[in-house]
Design a protein around this motif. Sequence first.
Motif, PDB file in Angstrom:
ATOM      1  N   GLY A   1      21.098  46.196  40.650  1.00  0.00           N
ATOM      2  CA  GLY A   1      21.706  46.758  39.447  1.00  0.00           C
ATOM      3  C   GLY A   1      21.868  45.725  38.350  1.00  0.00           C
ATOM      4  O   GLY A   1      22.948  45.573  37.795  1.00  0.00           O
TER       5      GLY A   1
ATOM      6  N   THR B   1      20.887  43.916  34.569  1.00  0.00           N
ATOM      7  CA  THR B   1      20.505  44.279  33.219  1.00  0.00           C
ATOM      8  C   THR B   1      19.158  43.645  32.898  1.00  0.00           C
ATOM      9  O   THR B   1      18.959  42.460  33.165  1.00  0.00           O
ATOM     10  CB  THR B   1      21.569  43.815  32.209  1.00  0.00           C
ATOM     11  OG1 THR B   1      22.816  44.384  32.575  1.00  0.00           O
ATOM     12  CG2 THR B   1      21.209  44.250  30.800  1.00  0.00           C
TER      13      THR B   1
ATOM     14  N   ALA C   1      13.074  51.083  32.807  1.00  0.00           N
ATOM     15  CA  ALA C   1      14.282  50.556  32.158  1.00  0.00           C
ATOM     16  C   ALA C   1      13.948  49.908  30.817  1.00  0.00           C
ATOM     17  O   ALA C   1      13.038  49.089  30.724  1.00  0.00           O
ATOM     18  CB  ALA C   1      14.966  49.550  33.070  1.00  0.00           C
TER      19      ALA C   1
ATOM     20  N   SER D   1      15.719  52.576  35.486  1.00  0.00           N
ATOM     21  CA  SER D   1      17.121  52.948  35.270  1.00  0.00           C
ATOM     22  C   SER D   1      17.263  54.441  35.513  1.00  0.00           C
ATOM     23  O   SER D   1      16.277  55.179  35.539  1.00  0.00           O
ATOM     24  CB  SER D   1      17.584  52.562  33.862  1.00  0.00           C
ATOM     25  OG  SER D   1      16.824  53.212  32.886  1.00  0.00           O
TER      26      SER D   1
ATOM     27  N   ALA E   1      19.128  47.806  29.460  1.00  0.00           N
ATOM     28  CA  ALA E   1      19.589  48.834  30.400  1.00  0.00           C
ATOM     29  C   ALA E   1      19.831  48.227  31.782  1.00  0.00           C
ATOM     30  O   ALA E   1      19.298  47.174  32.115  1.00  0.00           O
ATOM     31  CB  ALA E   1      18.547  49.948  30.508  1.00  0.00           C
ATOM     32  N   VAL E   2      20.634  48.919  32.579  1.00  0.00           N
ATOM     33  CA  VAL E   2      20.864  48.503  33.963  1.00  0.00           C
ATOM     34  C   VAL E   2      19.755  49.086  34.832  1.00  0.00           C
ATOM     35  O   VAL E   2      19.548  50.299  34.856  1.00  0.00           O
ATOM     36  CB  VAL E   2      22.235  48.984  34.472  1.00  0.00           C
ATOM     37  CG1 VAL E   2      22.410  48.673  35.951  1.00  0.00           C
ATOM     38  CG2 VAL E   2      23.356  48.363  33.660  1.00  0.00           C
ATOM     39  N   ALA E   3      19.025  48.209  35.518  1.00  0.00           N
ATOM     40  CA  ALA E   3      17.964  48.639  36.426  1.00  0.00           C
ATOM     41  C   ALA E   3      18.540  48.716  37.828  1.00  0.00           C
ATOM     42  O   ALA E   3      19.127  47.762  38.323  1.00  0.00           O
ATOM     43  CB  ALA E   3      16.800  47.663  36.387  1.00  0.00           C
TER      44      ALA E   3
END
Length: 146
Positions: free
Chosen positions: A143, A145, A111, A101, A115-117
């Motif tokens: 993108g 999660t 990440a 992330s 979290a958004v990777a």
Amino acid sequence: MSSQTEPKPICLYGHGVPHEAVASEAITPGHFIARGAGNTVAPGFGGSAMVAFEYGLTGRDINDAYAADDQVIFHTYAPGSGVYALVATGATAVADGDMLSVQDDGTVITAASGAVAIAQAREDVDNSAGGEPARIRVEITTGTTV
């Protein structure tokens, strides 16, 4: 070092759509960036894979930062593209295959859950004792999660 061990361009493979904007603060090629008001950009995450590009037309390379008020060249990368990004200072070791992330400073870290990777590490990098961001090969993802 050779280009095999230390690439010279930010874009390693794939496709990025080029853009330009004015830096609102210093930006190093390889930083993920976010758009601001009035056609400005700064290090950070703007919701897509926008990465500052080296400005080779004037002899600059990936180690030459843009200063505030410079015109920044950046690309928005498609999933599957590879870029030479920056791992956060003091970040724990990143392993090849880790989902990454983007932090507020435009660097990547492993990440955390929820979290958004935006990328996946394509090599091992340990910057836990580093005093400045370290380079890492990453592949842009969709993108998701984690």
